[in-house]
Design a protein around this motif. Structure first.
Motif, PDB file in Angstrom:
ATOM      1  N   ASN A 181       0.829  -1.212   0.000  1.00  0.00           N
ATOM      2  CA  ASN A 181       0.000   0.000   0.000  1.00  0.00           C
ATOM      3  C   ASN A 181       0.863   1.261   0.000  1.00  0.00           C
ATOM      4  O   ASN A 181       0.544   2.258  -0.662  1.00  0.00           O
ATOM      5  CB  ASN A 181      -0.916  -0.005   1.212  1.00  0.00           C
ATOM      6  N   ALA A 184       2.229   1.724  -3.405  1.00  0.00           N
ATOM      7  CA  ALA A 184       1.166   2.191  -4.296  1.00  0.00           C
ATOM      8  C   ALA A 184       0.882   3.678  -4.074  1.00  0.00           C
ATOM      9  O   ALA A 184       0.700   4.440  -5.028  1.00  0.00           O
ATOM     10  CB  ALA A 184      -0.099   1.367  -4.080  1.00  0.00           C
ATOM     11  N   ALA A 185       0.857   4.094  -2.782  1.00  0.00           N
ATOM     12  CA  ALA A 185       0.606   5.506  -2.485  1.00  0.00           C
ATOM     13  C   ALA A 185       1.733   6.387  -3.016  1.00  0.00           C
ATOM     14  O   ALA A 185       1.497   7.470  -3.563  1.00  0.00           O
ATOM     15  CB  ALA A 185       0.451   5.701  -0.973  1.00  0.00           C
ATOM     16  N   GLU A 188       1.388   6.611  -6.721  1.00  0.00           N
ATOM     17  CA  GLU A 188       0.271   7.485  -7.080  1.00  0.00           C
ATOM     18  C   GLU A 188       0.644   8.944  -6.888  1.00  0.00           C
ATOM     19  O   GLU A 188       0.343   9.798  -7.739  1.00  0.00           O
ATOM     20  CB  GLU A 188      -0.947   7.133  -6.231  1.00  0.00           C
ATOM     21  N   ALA A 189       1.317   9.251  -5.735  1.00  0.00           N
ATOM     22  CA  ALA A 189       1.739  10.626  -5.494  1.00  0.00           C
ATOM     23  C   ALA A 189       2.743  11.092  -6.549  1.00  0.00           C
ATOM     24  O   ALA A 189       2.676  12.225  -7.032  1.00  0.00           O
ATOM     25  CB  ALA A 189       2.349  10.747  -4.096  1.00  0.00           C
ATOM     26  N   GLY A 191       2.904   9.990  -9.558  1.00  0.00           N
ATOM     27  CA  GLY A 191       2.156  10.194 -10.800  1.00  0.00           C
ATOM     28  C   GLY A 191       1.428  11.528 -10.813  1.00  0.00           C
ATOM     29  O   GLY A 191       1.457  12.259 -11.815  1.00  0.00           O
ATOM     30  N   LEU A 192       0.775  11.875  -9.666  1.00  0.00           N
ATOM     31  CA  LEU A 192       0.077  13.158  -9.588  1.00  0.00           C
ATOM     32  C   LEU A 192       1.058  14.326  -9.689  1.00  0.00           C
ATOM     33  O   LEU A 192       0.786  15.331 -10.359  1.00  0.00           O
ATOM     34  CB  LEU A 192      -0.698  13.236  -8.266  1.00  0.00           C
TER      35      LEU A 192
END
Length: 306
Positions: A181, A184-185, A188-189, A191-192
């Motif tokens: 997790n 993944a976070a 994701e961060a 990517g943003l």
């Protein structure tokens, strides 16, 4: 009676030959014992012995597999794990494996279990779970050295299972889930963040391109207006030069110029909001006008006389 004796002797001879002539298969070797003592090793093929004074033992020379039963082992950080293994071995000296150890299988299993406890006891739980190759290689070398005097070559050792207790397994599962997790976070961060950077760079580039486009448009428009004004000025200059040249070529009199002047004033005064500014040289203008009137009057009188 002689016939019965002869038949019995043949049967005894056949039975003796069947026990005296032995066949050794391709993957075997034979140990010949004379009066219960080892005398020689024979290879595959036909072998002749003399019972009951000699006996023959066969030994399988193929590579064999032996299971090491599961056992509980304590790691360096006091975690209990269940471990089992598989040993692959091959007999190198049939005489040693028969005469130097009473039960090779049991001796090898106990030796493997003891050394497994020693090897894993020097490692922490995490190292135990990630160091199978290291455990395999260490255990193989230890067993190979110990079984050399038994005439056995340990080819390889494979750890089948290293199983921690259920509570540790559940804790490791939760830890792995949390780590996944977390990754993944982070992804994701990232990517943003990358998307925001690209969006900002795109907006910046768009503004720069728009400003550059407006700049080029204004430059082109200004150049167009300048070119148009230049051409208009050239046209007016040309027109003035042509009129000027025509006037000089026609050599007009002052009277004609005065009449044209009056016609121009008349056209200028036709507008409702037209203001006429007279030049300061009014005397010259009045003289020109008087001369024009006199000329018109002379022309009228000449017509009447005629």
């Amino acid at each position: 009676m002689n016939f019965s004796f002869g038949l019995g002797g043949v049967l005894v001879a056949i039975l003796y030959v069947s026990r005296a002539v032995r066949i050794i298969r391709q993957f075997e070797k034979g140990l010949v014992e004379t009066f219960g003592q080892y005398s020689r090793t024979v290879n595959a093929g036909l072998v002749l012995i003399f019972p009951p004074f000699q006996a023959l033992r066969t030994v399988d020379m193929r590579e064999q597999v032996m299971d090491v039963p599961p056992q509980e082992v304590i790691t360096k950080d006091n975690a209990s794990v269940a471990v089992d293994a598989v040993i692959y071995f091959q007999i190198a000296d049939p005489a040693k494996v028969v005469y130097n150890v009473a039960n090779f299988s049991l001796a090898s299993i106990k030796l493997a279990q003891t050394n497994l406890r020693n090897i894993i006891g020097e490692m922490e739980l995490d190292q135990t779970l990630t160091s199978r190759e290291r455990i395999n290689d260490t255990l193989r070398r230890v067993l190979d050295e110990a079984t050399d005097k038994w005439g056995v070559k340990v080819v390889r050792v494979e750890i089948q299972r290293i199983e921690p207790p259920k509570d540790i397994t559940e804790s490791m599962s939760r830890q792995m889930k949390a780590e996944r997790n977390k990754r993944a976070a982070i992804l994701e961060a990232e990517g943003l963040k990358q998307a925001a950077i690209l969006k900002a760079e795109g907006g910046k580039e768009a503004v720069v391109l728009e400003a550059d486009g407006q700049k080029q448009s204004q430059i082109l428009r200004a150049e167009g207006q300048a070119e148009a004004m230049k051409r208009v000025a050239d046209a007016q200059k040309y027109q003035t030069e042509v009129v000027y040249q025509a006037i000089h070529n026609g050599n007009p009199t002052k009277d004609l110029i005065a009449i044209k002047y009056l016609e121009t004033l008349e056209k200028m005064s036709e507008g409702p909001a037209t203001k006429i500014l007279l030049p300061l040289e009014t005397a010259g203008l009045a003289g020109a006008v008087t001369a024009a009137v006199e000329l018109m009057r002379d022309s009228t009188n000449a017509g009447k006389k005629a």
